[in-house]
Design an enzyme around this catalytic site. Structure first.
Site, PDB file in Angstrom:
ATOM      1  N   HIS A  70       0.845  -1.192   0.000  1.00 33.23           N
ATOM      2  CA  HIS A  70       0.000   0.000   0.000  1.00 33.23           C
ATOM      3  C   HIS A  70       0.879   1.239   0.000  1.00 33.23           C
ATOM      4  CE1 HIS A  70       0.473   0.949   4.358  1.00 33.23           C
ATOM      5  NE2 HIS A  70       0.424  -0.349   4.561  1.00 33.23           N
ATOM      6  N   ASP A  72      -0.381   4.361   0.777  1.00 33.03           N
ATOM      7  CA  ASP A  72      -0.886   5.387   1.695  1.00 33.03           C
ATOM      8  C   ASP A  72      -0.220   5.237   3.065  1.00 33.03           C
ATOM      9  OD1 ASP A  72      -2.333   2.927   2.048  1.00 33.03           O
ATOM     10  OD2 ASP A  72      -3.845   3.983   3.213  1.00 33.03           O
ATOM     11  N   ASP A  96       6.054   1.544   7.601  1.00 38.74           N
ATOM     12  CA  ASP A  96       4.713   1.089   7.169  1.00 38.74           C
ATOM     13  C   ASP A  96       4.213   1.988   6.039  1.00 38.74           C
ATOM     14  OD1 ASP A  96       2.268  -0.097   6.939  1.00 38.74           O
ATOM     15  OD2 ASP A  96       1.486   0.645   8.824  1.00 38.74           O
ATOM     16  N   GLU A 126      -5.175   1.595   2.368  1.00 38.43           N
ATOM     17  CA  GLU A 126      -5.112   0.418   3.239  1.00 38.43           C
ATOM     18  C   GLU A 126      -5.315   0.803   4.696  1.00 38.43           C
ATOM     19  OE1 GLU A 126      -3.424  -2.573   5.923  1.00 38.43           O
ATOM     20  OE2 GLU A 126      -2.669  -0.552   5.645  1.00 38.43           O
ATOM     21  N   GLU A 127      -4.966   2.058   5.036  1.00 37.92           N
ATOM     22  CA  GLU A 127      -4.928   2.443   6.450  1.00 37.92           C
ATOM     23  C   GLU A 127      -6.285   2.920   6.985  1.00 37.92           C
ATOM     24  OE1 GLU A 127      -2.561   1.729   8.280  1.00 37.92           O
ATOM     25  OE2 GLU A 127      -0.627   1.954   7.277  1.00 37.92           O
ATOM     26  N   GLU A 155       4.605  -5.485   4.033  1.00 38.61           N
ATOM     27  CA  GLU A 155       4.341  -4.849   5.334  1.00 38.61           C
ATOM     28  C   GLU A 155       5.525  -5.113   6.267  1.00 38.61           C
ATOM     29  OE1 GLU A 155       1.881  -3.003   6.352  1.00 38.61           O
ATOM     30  OE2 GLU A 155       0.094  -3.487   5.174  1.00 38.61           O
ATOM     31  N   HIS A 331       2.910   3.595  12.595  1.00 39.66           N
ATOM     32  CA  HIS A 331       1.911   4.581  13.032  1.00 39.66           C
ATOM     33  C   HIS A 331       2.400   5.420  14.208  1.00 39.66           C
ATOM     34  CE1 HIS A 331      -1.514   1.841  11.281  1.00 39.66           C
ATOM     35  NE2 HIS A 331      -0.471   1.950  10.485  1.00 39.66           N
TER      36      HIS A 331
HETATM   37 ZN    ZN Z   1       0.832  -1.149   6.474  1.00 39.66          ZN
END
Ligand code: ZN
Length: 354
Positions: A70, A72, A96, A126-127, A155, A331
């Site tokens: 992903h 994003d 990530d 995806e998030e 990931e 995150h």
């Molecule tokens: Zn991720």
């Protein structure tokens, strides 16, 4: 100057991180990835789907490997642009998962003669809520693009191959009784007291550990919430405990539900299913996946949380998470990735793909 896919994957990671791409704002990064692939890896068929970029080779190889990531990120936390310190690259999305994306893009542009046909899927959203997930949209609109013998999601996985994932169900175990004044409690029937037997069963429960294809899954059956009580002088007539069962992927959702009913068998309670998601078998015994495990020197472990790996499992495609970065840093304000890990993952995948 656009993205240089031939640059080393650390520089490429930094370049990707420095294009902000919070979910639903991936147009610019998708434009840059699309342009770079068209210009620098012309042996790929490249298409665009929303803010996802898809690319694949047609070399007639006996097997096809998908590299999916992903593009994003979660909202930045004053941690852009990226910078390097202490052998680590810092910034939103470093782990990530723009380092994983960078490794895939770099390999796509620098391996002209791969030993497998390659499909590259760089997807959006995806998030955020799963109904917006770009991979789900591709599955609906372009299902033939998701055909592969093995899928690798980049990931962050600490350099381990993480395979499969556990399933999860939630049930509400409810008890009922008769309301009464607590000064004359013998006139009532206390619903909260009936949950004692439920909690005893949970405390005594011995969860399984299951080895599937060399991955050990540890199950868990846990009370995660409890509700009950009316007032400080009332015998309650209703109470409930919410139970979450995380189960190994050798059980289906139906079997997991049946197992929970067995655990509480004979108690005076109701059991209502409120939430369920199936697990995913690792599928590592299939040849294309087994070769990947061998290339990684057998560094394999089970994935516990639900990820997009499960989408591929539902399509019957063995899928793993494998990427640089510590998943525990994803995150976070101090998100970062070890430069050595980016190089190690690049080297391993280059070995596997050539
Ligand atoms: Zn991720």
């Amino acid at each position: 100057m656009g993205l240089d896919l031939h640059a080393d994957p650390i520089a490429l990671t930094a370049a990707l991180v420095d294009i902000p791409s919070e979910s639903r704002h991936e147009q610019r990064i998708a434009d840059e990835i699309e342009a770079a692939l068209r210009a620098q890896a012309p042996w790929f068929e490249v298409i665009r789907n929303g803010d996802a970029v898809l690319a694949r080779t047609h070399l007639g190889r006996p097997s096809r490997v998908m590299l999916a990531g992903h593009i994003d990120t979660v909202p930045a936390a004053d941690n852009l642009p990226s910078h390097i310190a202490n052998g680590e690259l810092w910034g939103c999305g470093t782990s990530d998962m723009k380092s994983g994306d960078a490794v895939f893009l770099h390999l796509a542009a620098t391996i002209a003669e791969p030993s497998h046909d390659l499909t590259l899927v760089m997807y959006d959203c995806e998030e955020i809520e799963s109904s917006a997930n770009g991979l789900g949209r591709i599955e609906r609109e372009l299902p033939d693009w998701l055909q592969a013998d093995v899928a690798i999601l980049g990931e962050p996985s600490g350099g381990f191959i993480e395979a499969g994932c556990q399933g999860t169900i939630r049930v509400v175990v409810g008890a009922t009784g008769t309301r009464a004044h607590s000064a004359r409690s013998w006139l009532g029937d206390n619903a909260i007291h009936k949950l004692g037997a439920v909690l005893d069963r949970l405390t005594a429960y011995e969860p399984r550990s299951v080895d599937i294809d060399g991955c050990v899954y540890r199950e868990g059956l846990s009370a995660v919430r409890i509700d009950g009580g009316i007032a400080g002088n009332v015998i309650p007539d209703a109470a409930a405990v919410t139970v979450n069962f995380r189960f190994a992927p050798d059980r289906s959702v139906e079997q997991a539900v049946a197992h929970v009913h067995e655990v509480f068998d004979g108690l005076d309670v109701t059991i209502d299913l409120t939430d369920a998601a199936a697990g995913a078998l690792p599928g590592l015994a299939k040849p294309a996946a087994a070769a990947l495990v061998a290339a990684a020197g057998g560094q394999v472990r089970a994935k516990y949380g639900w990820t997009d790996v499960s989408r591929f499992a539902a399509l019957g495609i063995p899928a793993v998470n494998y990427g640089p970065g510590d998943p525990n840093l994803a995150h976070k304000v101090d998100e970062r990735v070890e430069i050595a890990q980016i190089n190690a993952v690049t080297d391993m995948l280059r070995h596997y793909l050539t």
